[in-house]
Every structure is written in C-alpha cells, then in structure tokens.
Design an enzyme around this catalytic site. Structure first.
Site, PDB file in Angstrom:
ATOM      1  N   SER A 310       0.388   7.308   8.076  1.00 52.04           N
ATOM      2  CA  SER A 310      -0.247   6.665   6.943  1.00 52.04           C
ATOM      3  C   SER A 310      -1.080   7.561   6.181  1.00 52.04           C
ATOM      4  O   SER A 310      -0.522   8.602   5.522  1.00 52.04           O
ATOM      5  CB  SER A 310      -0.894   5.498   7.331  1.00 52.04           C
ATOM      6  N   MET A 311      -2.440   7.543   5.726  1.00 54.55           N
ATOM      7  CA  MET A 311      -3.423   8.204   4.945  1.00 54.55           C
ATOM      8  C   MET A 311      -3.210   9.587   5.780  1.00 54.55           C
ATOM      9  O   MET A 311      -3.537  10.629   5.156  1.00 54.55           O
ATOM     10  CB  MET A 311      -4.527   7.684   4.828  1.00 54.55           C
ATOM     11  N   ASP A 616       7.146  -1.633   4.836  1.00 52.29           N
ATOM     12  CA  ASP A 616       6.827  -1.833   6.263  1.00 52.29           C
ATOM     13  C   ASP A 616       5.633  -2.874   6.380  1.00 52.29           C
ATOM     14  O   ASP A 616       5.121  -2.874   7.487  1.00 52.29           O
ATOM     15  CB  ASP A 616       6.393  -0.658   6.734  1.00 52.29           C
ATOM     16  N   HIS A 667       3.706  -1.307   9.857  1.00 52.67           N
ATOM     17  CA  HIS A 667       2.996  -0.103   9.461  1.00 52.67           C
ATOM     18  C   HIS A 667       2.293   0.519  10.675  1.00 52.67           C
ATOM     19  O   HIS A 667       2.266   1.571  10.651  1.00 52.67           O
ATOM     20  CB  HIS A 667       2.167  -0.427   8.242  1.00 52.67           C
TER      21      HIS A 667
END
Length: 710
Positions: A310-311, A616, A667
C-alpha cells in the site's frame, strides 16, 4: 328569617313525628339515588384496586419465576466465563507452560514470601493444544490453519533463503507508541496509541487527549509541543495490528520456514503520519534504511528483495509511491548513493496493492472526513462513530497527517477522466467516474448569500468536479498551513517532457508521483506489481453541501501556493481571490457525501452516495495497475528499461473464514493469501523467474485509455 329544616332519619321519618310530607318523600328518593350511585362507585373503585393488585402480584410472581438464564446472577458470571474463553482462544501453549514462572517472578517483584507449590502443567499444555486444534476454523480468530504451509511447500522443493528481505508496511499498519514525558501524557509512556487493545481503551475513555497526542503540528508537520510519538520497532511493529488481527504475520511465518530470521529479514516500520521529507528530517528514516540495506548486502553477499504494501510502496521507490526512497539515496545532496545504487543493492521490488496513482477515498477524507467505510455503516454504528469522531474531527486529523496526503489522486483528468468519460467507465455507464465529485442538487445559491461579492463557483461549482477540480476545491477550503504543507511536499500532475522529468530527479516534491519522475537506472532490478481485483471499491462520489460551519484558522486561497525554496521551508502565502476577504469571516460551505442516495440499478451502482468501481476494496484498479501495464512501459518514465511484471489475484474469499482465506484479494487480507506468499517466497529463494504476468481484469483496456501522451 329562614328556619333550619328538620333532620330526617334514613327511613324518612321525623324523629318526633310518624307523618311524612310530599317534599320529604322527594328528598328521600333523591338521597336514595345518591346513595346507590355512591355505592356503585365504591364497588367499581374496589374492583379496580383489586385488579391492579392482582396485576402487580402477577408481575412479581413472573419476576420470581423468570428463567434463570436471564437473571443477573447468571449473566454476570457468564460474561466473565465468555471473556476468559475469548482470551484463551488467542493464548498460546507456551503461555500456559510459563504461568508458574511468571507468577513467581511477579511475587518476587513485590517481595511476597508466599511459597508457590511446584505444579506440573505439561498435561494442561497437552490438553490445551488438543482443545485448540478442535476449535472450528471460523472461530479461530488468530490463525486459520494455513500457518507455515506455503513455506513448507517451497522448502519441499529444496529452495531456501537466497536474498535478504525487507518488508515495508502500509499506512496505519505500523504501531505508534508514546515517548512523551510531559505530565499530561506520562501515563501513556511506551504504550501504543495506535494499534493494540490499549488504543481502543484510550479512544473510548480518553478520546480528547488521544486526539491531541495523535495530531501533528499544522505548521511544521512534526511533533506538537509536549508530545512525542514514534513508530514501534522490530518485526512485531506490523506483524499484527492487535492480538488476533494479523498483518505481516503470515508472510513472516512462511519466510521463517525457508531459513529467514532477524539476520536476513528486516521490517522497516515508520510513522505514517509524517510527510516523506519529515520522515528523514525527524527520524532519519531513509538514512537508516539505506544503511540497513547496505549492511544486509555486505553480510549476505546478495542484493535485497523489498516487499512493500500500500502506502509503503509510495515510501519506498521514487515512482511507485516507493520511488522517493530510491531517488533520495541516489541524490548527491541527500543519500549520496550515486546513480547506480539501486542497481547495486536491489534485486527485486514487490509492490503489494500499491497506491501508485492515488486513492479516491483520500480526497473524500480530506474534503469531508468521510469514506465508504463511514457512510455505509448501519445507523447505530454511524451514530456511535459521530459521537466519538465527528466528520469535522476526522477531517482535522487527516489534514494534520501529511503522510496520508501523499495518496491524493495523481494525473488529473488525463488519468481519472473528465466530465464526459473516464478510462474505467463501463460501456453502459449512466454516469461517468470522471466526475469524481458530483452533486444531485444544489443546496446553496450564491444569490442567497447576502452581501457576497463571490461568483457562483466560489461557493458552489456550476458543474460537477473532476479529479483536478477536487484538489483545488479542497485547498480553497483549508487553512494556509495545510496549503503550505501540500505545496512544499507534493505534486499531483503529469509530466511528459523528458528534460523536465530529468530535472525532477532533484525536486523532492515530485518523488511520490510516478507521473512526474523517472524510475532509477537499474536495468537488472525487477519490479513486480501484485494486487487483488474483483472487489467493489469506492471510485467517485455524490456530494451535498450547505454553508453551516466554520473551519479552524481557515484562509481561503486562489490556487496552490508557490514556494521559492521548499527545501528550507520558505513558502510564500498565496494571495486570496478577490472578494474572499469578506468571505473569510463567514462560514464556508460544509460538504458531505450524499448518503441518502442509493441506486444499484444504475451503472456505476451508487451505494450511500458512493459510486462503486473495480479494485481491491480500498484502491481502484486504475491506480493499482495502470502504471505497471502502460506507464512504465514508456521510456520517458522508465529510461533504464526495468522489467515490470504485473500479477493480478482475483478476489475469491472463502465464505466461512472471516478474512477471506487463501484466495482473498482484499487490500489488507491479501497479505495472508497463498498466491502472494508463494510469490514473495519465490523471489526470496531465487525462483523469481517462475513469476510471469497474470491478468484477470480489464486493466490493460483501461490503461490504454489513459492520456499518457497528451
């Protein structure tokens, strides 16, 4: 003079005479009627009281005969028993084995002389293991039976650890603990304010102080006075968000099977609230990580495999949202690693559910403090959320966390579409995702704002807003400190000029936007984009608004501030739009997702004001894969010709497993999927060549519609 009437007896006779008159007879009849009526009323009242008494007696009798299992003397101990059982569900066998020793140490600490008899708990441990193994999979909140299985399968092939591995968590994944020693925060010292059950207790019973501690200084983006919060360290910092809710734990377990440990496996936690620049400024994050990677290579004699979620992808590479790090270490003014550092030190970069081109929910969070997760709650949950964290409070938190601002959507209309169409619109769409924020109705008319010199669009846009419009709309409604933070840390456009892209190598504001920076010159380093798809994801919104609340310290600005020397923090405060001086003292419009609007018959379907698309569950498919399948295939953004592989994992959750099981594409839960674990272990053990492109969505079709070349 009026004489008193003679008294009469109940028989109607005078006590001195046995004769009666006509008037006397009438009086007797009247009295008899009254007496009869009074008697009837008394009887009715007695009956009513009797019935009331009977009802009360019946109620008391029913209470006394109430079923035992609904009585407090049953429910209270039952609650204790259930709580203990829930605790034991996640307790480990070695905890039981060490209970005796722990109790002895505790008593020794408090100088208690009570002698504890030696108890052999081996039998208890054996029975407890047997009990845990028979718990139905649905109720095993901590594990679901797949621990170590992927690692065992890879090990059975004769594969073992080859490359050192670095894991980089995503946003909100890393636990944050308090190091504040000021009196008002001393009770929190070394306790997690983010992650763990302690966070829940603080949010519930000490909300105001928790919020004050978690917010960053709006001007510096660093610690507020008297507050110090730092990222937790070690593999445990992001293995589990709290007991029973794993994040990286599955991947770590499987890596351990093929001979990974703390000597060749490193988790790089960070304070995700900070901007990338401040991560280095305050914590020296990138300097320490650069040194760690160099140390791993020196000891293991192998380049490093990085897996970022992710980030974390944004943090790591200068382009995939993780490009910042690579560009930083190459820059002679910063990391000093030179132009070949990535080629020399990075074997493979694995982007897991990377937020490459931004996230729609980041825009709604900064605009109104909302997202799908909040507006689609049931009424009871929404009520509790608003009582604990109102939209205004959530918005205030988000705007102080400069790190989360790195997830604003990038590329504007070229990527996300315009008022006519978007790359990921379906053929039968009745409304385009290109209008990122749309309005069903106008609740505000500039003519209703007395004395205002503003044109209509300064309060209410004349048309629905695209991705480009939304950024400007938010900035016009935020304090000058927030505008300055955005201008000195981020850029969200698209750059096609190769000369400008080369110059951007030295502008850290560009390093979180893959559309404005080039991948490093690392032809043998491999990039892998892996993500889930097939789960409904918020893509755009229907909004409503009205002028009903003030913002804190708001200064309306006409566009993005311009900064002369952002590296030293000197930023010119933008001059307000003509006419906004009067508006500064008025309540600006309050905007919120139009949660009353639901229509699942249209395309895209609308649920509580949120227009759904593919992705997602958190990140849109367009952001997950467009750069991987098209953007980085172009030389202007990938001059070194790095090989980019895209692996899509369809979201096929197992119904009876709370977090989807081995085939989920969610996710977060994808970190426990079998396919992802296999992919990571293959690259870590030297079998990465087995991994090839795998497409199951329409991402290639969508990506071709993006205006890459203008």
């Amino acid at each position: 003079m009026t004489l008193p009437r003679r008294a009469k007896t109940w028989s109607g006779y005078d006590e001195h005479s046995d004769t009666t008159t006509a008037s006397d007879h009438e009086d007797d009849v009247h009295k008899a009627t009254i007496h009869k009526k009074l008697h009837v009323d008394i009887v009715h009242e007695v009956n009513r009281q009797a019935k009331l008494f009977d009802a009360q007696a019946h109620e008391m009798k029913m209470k006394s005969r109430r079923l035992f299992f609904v009585k407090a003397r049953f429910l209270f101990p039952l609650g204790i028993i259930v709580g203990v059982l829930l605790g034991f569900i996640i307790i480990q066998p070695y905890d039981i084995h060490e209970m005796h020793a722990n109790l002895a140490l505790l008593m020794e600490e408090y100088d208690l002389s009570l002698k504890i008899p030696g108890i052999d708990l081996s039998r208890v441990e054996l029975e407890w293991q047997r009990f845990r193994s028979n718990i139905p999979e649905l109720w095993k909140l901590n594990n679901d039976g797949r621990e170590f299985q992927v690692g065992e399968a890879i090990k059975a092939r004769g594969l073992t650890a080859q490359y050192p591995v670095v894991l980089v968590p995503g946003i909100v994944s890393t636990g944050l603990e308090s190091w504040s020693t000021s009196p008002e925060y001393r009770a929190f010292f070394r306790e997690k304010l983010w992650g763990g059950f302690n966070m829940i207790s603080q949010v519930t019973f000490n909300r105001e102080r928790w919020m004050t501690a978690m917010m960053l200084d709006p001007d510096t983006g660093l610690d507020p006075p008297g507050v110090k919060i730092r990222a937790a360290e070690g593999l445990s910092a992001a293995s589990n968000f709290m007991k029973g809710y794993w994040i990286w734990a599955k991947i770590i377990e499987n890596l351990a099977v093929v001979n990974y440990d703390t000597n060749n496996l490193y988790l790089a936690p960070y304070d995700w609230r900070l901007s990338m620049w401040n991560l280095e400024e305050r914590d020296g994050y990138f300097s320490r990580l650069k040194a760690t990677i160099e140390g791993l290579k020196k000891r293991q004699k192998k380049r490093v495999v990085i897996a970022a979620h992710s980030m974390g992808s944004t943090v790591m590479l200068f382009l995939l949202r993780f490009k910042y790090f690579f560009k930083w270490v190459e820059s002679p003014e910063h990391g000093g690693g030179g132009p070949d550092w990535v080629e020399s030190h990075i074997e493979t970069f694995i982007s897991i559910a990377g937020t490459h081109l931004g996230v729609a929910k980041a825009m709604s969070a900064f605009l109104s403090g909302e997202m799908k997760d909040t507006v689609q709650m049931n009424p009871a949950g929404a009520y509790v959320l608003e009582r604990f964290f109102s939209r205004k409070e959530r918005r205030k938190l988000f705007r102080s966390w400069a790190g989360s601002a790195s997830m604003w959507v990038k590329g504007g209309t070229a990527v996300w579409g315009n008022e006519n169409c978007a790359p990921d619109d379906e053929p039968d769409s009745t409304h385009t995702h290109g209008e990122l924020i749309a309005f069903r109705r106008s609740l505000l008319d500039a003519r209703q704002v007395e004395g205002s010199r503003l044109v209509d669009e300064e309060l209410v846009p004349k048309k629905n807003m695209t991705a480009t419009d939304v950024g400007t709309w938010i900035l016009k409604r935020t304090p000058a400190s927030f505008q300055k933070m955005m201008a000195t840390n981020y850029s969200f456009g698209i750059e096609r000029d190769e000369e400008v892209l080369e110059k951007n190598d030295f502008d850290h504001r560009k390093w979180t936007n893959p559309l404005e920076i080039r991948l490093p010159n690392a032809p043998t380093t491999r990039f892998v984009c892996v993500y889930g798809h097939g789960k409904e994801t918020e893509r755009s919104y229907w909004y409503a608004h009205k002028p009903n609340e003030y913002e804190e310290s708001i200064v309306e600005a006409g566009g993005t501030p311009t900064c002369a020397e952002p590296s030293v923090g000197t930023c010119k405060v933008p001059v307000p739009i003509d006419g906004l001086n009067d508006f500064n003292n008025r309540p600006p419009p309050s905007s919120w997702i139009d949660a009353e609007y639901t229509d699942e018959t249209v395309v895209p379907k609308v649920r509580n004001g949120v227009k759904m698309g593919d992705g997602d569950g958190t990140v849109s498919l367009l952001s997950l894969g467009a750069m991987c399948v098209e953007g980085w295939k172009r030389k202007r953004w990938n001059p070194g010709g790095i090989r980019v592989t895209t692996v899509e994992l369809p979201h096929r959750p197992v119904v009876n497993i709370p977090r989807g099981g081995a085939t989920t594409g969610d996710h977060v839960d994808i970190l426990g999927s079998t396919a992802l674990n296999e992919l990571i272990l293959k690259f870590a053990t030297g079998a990465g060549d087995e991994v090839e492109d795998n497409f199951v969505s329409k991402i290639r079709e969508y990506a071709k519609r993006v205006q890459w070349d203008g």
